[in-house]
Write an enzyme that holds these catalytic residues in place. Sequence first.
Site, PDB file in Angstrom:
ATOM      1  N   ASN A  99     -52.644  32.594 -15.419  1.00 38.83           N
ATOM      2  CA  ASN A  99     -53.881  32.570 -16.175  1.00 38.83           C
ATOM      3  C   ASN A  99     -54.851  33.564 -15.550  1.00 38.83           C
ATOM      4  O   ASN A  99     -55.554  33.255 -14.599  1.00 38.83           O
ATOM      5  CB  ASN A  99     -54.475  31.164 -16.170  1.00 38.83           C
ATOM      6  CG  ASN A  99     -55.612  31.030 -17.149  1.00 38.83           C
ATOM      7  OD1 ASN A  99     -56.317  31.998 -17.416  1.00 38.83           O
ATOM      8  ND2 ASN A  99     -55.798  29.834 -17.673  1.00 38.83           N
ATOM      9  N   ASP A 100     -54.866  34.767 -16.125  1.00 42.20           N
ATOM     10  CA  ASP A 100     -55.716  35.839 -15.603  1.00 42.20           C
ATOM     11  C   ASP A 100     -57.169  35.428 -15.481  1.00 42.20           C
ATOM     12  O   ASP A 100     -57.955  36.091 -14.830  1.00 42.20           O
ATOM     13  CB  ASP A 100     -55.665  37.040 -16.559  1.00 42.20           C
ATOM     14  CG  ASP A 100     -54.465  37.929 -16.314  1.00 42.20           C
ATOM     15  OD1 ASP A 100     -53.957  37.934 -15.190  1.00 42.20           O
ATOM     16  OD2 ASP A 100     -54.052  38.618 -17.264  1.00 42.20           O
ATOM     17  N   CYS A 101     -57.519  34.384 -16.169  1.00 42.83           N
ATOM     18  CA  CYS A 101     -58.929  34.023 -16.283  1.00 42.83           C
ATOM     19  C   CYS A 101     -59.334  32.861 -15.379  1.00 42.83           C
ATOM     20  O   CYS A 101     -60.497  32.455 -15.397  1.00 42.83           O
ATOM     21  CB  CYS A 101     -59.255  33.695 -17.734  1.00 42.83           C
ATOM     22  SG  CYS A 101     -58.880  35.068 -18.816  1.00 42.83           S
TER      23      CYS A 101
END
Length: 813
Positions: A486-488
């Site tokens: 999850n890049d975020c």
Amino acid sequence: MEQQKRYGHFDDQNREYVITNPQTPWPWINYLGNEDFFSLISNTAGGYSFYKDAKFRRITRYRYNNVPMDNGGRYFYIKDGDTVWNPGWKPCKTPLDFYECRHGMSYTRVTGRKNGVEASVLFFVPLKKWCEVQKLTLKNESSEVKQLKLFSFEEWCLWNAATDMENFQRNFSTGEVEIEGSTIYHKTEYRERRNHYAFYHVNAPIQGFDTDRETFVGLYNEFANPDAVMEGKPRNSHAHGWSPIASHYIEVTLQPGESKDFVFLLGYIENEQDEKFEAPQVINKKKAHALIAELDTTEKVDKAFAELCALWDNLLNIYKVKTGNDKLDRMVNIWNQYQCMVTFNFSRSASFFESGVGRGMGFRDSNQDLVGFVHQIPPRARQRIIDIASTQFPDGGCYHQYQPLTKRGNNDIGGGFNDDPCWLIFGTVAYIKETGDFSILDEMVPFDNQPGTEVTLFDHLKISMNHVIENLGPHMLPLIGRADWNDCLNLNCFSWDPNESFQTTENVSEGTKAESLMIAGLFVVTGKDYVALCKKIGKADEAERMQKAVDAMIEAVKKHGWDGEWYLRAYDFYGRKIGSNECDEAKIFIESQGWCTMAEIGAEDGLVAKSLDSCKKYLECEHGMVLNNPAFSKYIYEYGEISSYPEGYKENAGIFCHNNPWVIIGECLAGRGNDAWSHYAKILPSYVEEKYQTLHKVEPYVNCQMVAGKDAFKPGEGKNSWLTGTAAWMWYTVSEFILGIKPDYDGIRIDPCLPETATDYTVQRKFRDAEYEITIRPNGAQKGVKQVIVDGKPIDGTVIPYSPGKHVVEATM
Ligand code: GLC
Ligand code: GLC
């Protein structure tokens, strides 16, 4: 007028999606090209072309932030008396008497009819050639003689798509073209360091041309009403600076019933440094002439097209299922595999939702894409693995992205995404299982592309594993770094500065306690694979060392990663729980449920079943499973980008389709076929095709990255179509876990997990030098193969031993 609510349908026979109304809710696109030269093409012929790299070698120009306007593309203007129209409806938007766009396997055919004239254009990139073919067929279906004025149109991009859209003070002065017969050459910057140019050719004499955009279009006009076209008079303009274009003008006379073909070619050429010019400042056109000569007749073009179709016949013959359920069969046999090839080619770089400028090939993305592609063209998968591994750092960390042209790690984004290393194991193991090619492990592969630093690929895998165990936090769980899958979820980026990128800001990593349960699960899954691989190649000590690390990780998850009803998601910088019942919002996340159930952590104590039940209870909604629940309703400084999204979108409780298959695989491993299937069918495009037409709005033939979740303002709206790990994961899930045909080192393992309503089905599977025809008889069971019969003889266990040749297999559940 009530808008037509259906925009198209599947044509399985031809492996096409047929769009019958040009006003699709968003542009519905397709991809042309298989290896070096690529194009994006919308249902109205919008889009652009590039060579290898959508950022550094953009051939034609497109407009920034252009969905749904879709301005820019390859346009044919037909002037018939006072009426000007385009076969693809845009840009003139003259109402057509008939319109159809057929998106097929690496080709698109757009057909329009107006006032008794039919114009049909076949777009494709021939195999191994650096060009896009546009074969236009004009047909007079009326009873009168038609005098038509035909204008082609392409707008050049000044190569680097990033500077093309920002450095006008330079660009407006550099544009250069040459015109020779029916060929327009684009040679901007060729006078200095570039050794490449592009051309736009037609295989017919022309009666005029234009190469300067403003001369052609006219001041303050649009593509919809260019002066030259409206007046029916080309200006024969020669571009010097400003915005060069390429437009041919052809006068066409058609007798009643007569039809004529025109082959337009958009080509790209590279010359050796010392062969750049044929005269001072005149480009050497030898290679262009040669390329044109290969495709200058209808016959040659049709042959090239037949070769392309044959390639797809072969690719789609490797895995073919017959279940009798058309909706399933068409996704498995056609569209899912096709999307896998496309995402393998482009990673997340070039779509109508990705600019082609910001991102190259993702390290984790490309490894995942491999599992969707490896059965199709294994040698390319092999090369990809080497390319990816070459961007790893000596400590096992990795560049998060690299540029396809240079194959160099992208410094703008750098590294520090601590899940990245594990994915290299995931991709490599998939490759070896498919091919049996263990020699890849001995390939010498550098670090950060630095010559002299080479170690074997196996050593790269080893340091990948080590990178995780050398970066554990206070609960002995993996430190997350900038983010995991999850890049975020940016737990070490405390940002109040809107000018900072969440992804690259890691300003508080010192003393961090931020740990990820997603990486923990991923580590266990890939760690088990790694251990099995080590045993397979006689590295018993290494297998034992890593087995201990895997066991320790499992213990750590059981001890510190279980929340009672589901797996926690993470610990934050301060060591506080994320994704826990104790939290106010986002009490449960999908990623750790997916990975920890795939890793079967605590299955014996019922953790897996509870986690899967919780996914159904808290994450599932009408359109799939959301990423987290409830959504974050405000920005949380300690969590980063995830909480920056409004409720229900993207990584904040969107249905991020990519991760749904993880839970589905978890279901399959747990033998819960009914649940696995119902989750799968919810995000299977053909199953929800009706929804795509009006609600999802994106292309109904491929998965999109995200569908707005239940907390969104508009639940069910789809976004970011085409380039998504969803493609490979849907494929991996259905081919290996639902239908149960799993490549393994020594053969094919048969292990389906089906809804109890499933009936007998057959899979044709080419595997290395063998070909299997496998019939599965579920008998109402969701899981568990009782007996496998190969060529009439029962075998022990469920792995069909590999042996070249044709085999008939029957498996009874
Ligand atoms: C995008 C990225 C992928 C990431 C995912 C979730 O799809 O390409 O790397 O894992 O978003 O953030
Ligand atoms: C953005 C997107 C996310 C993607 C990331 C990749 O944060 O929201 O989906 O993974 O960019 O760089």
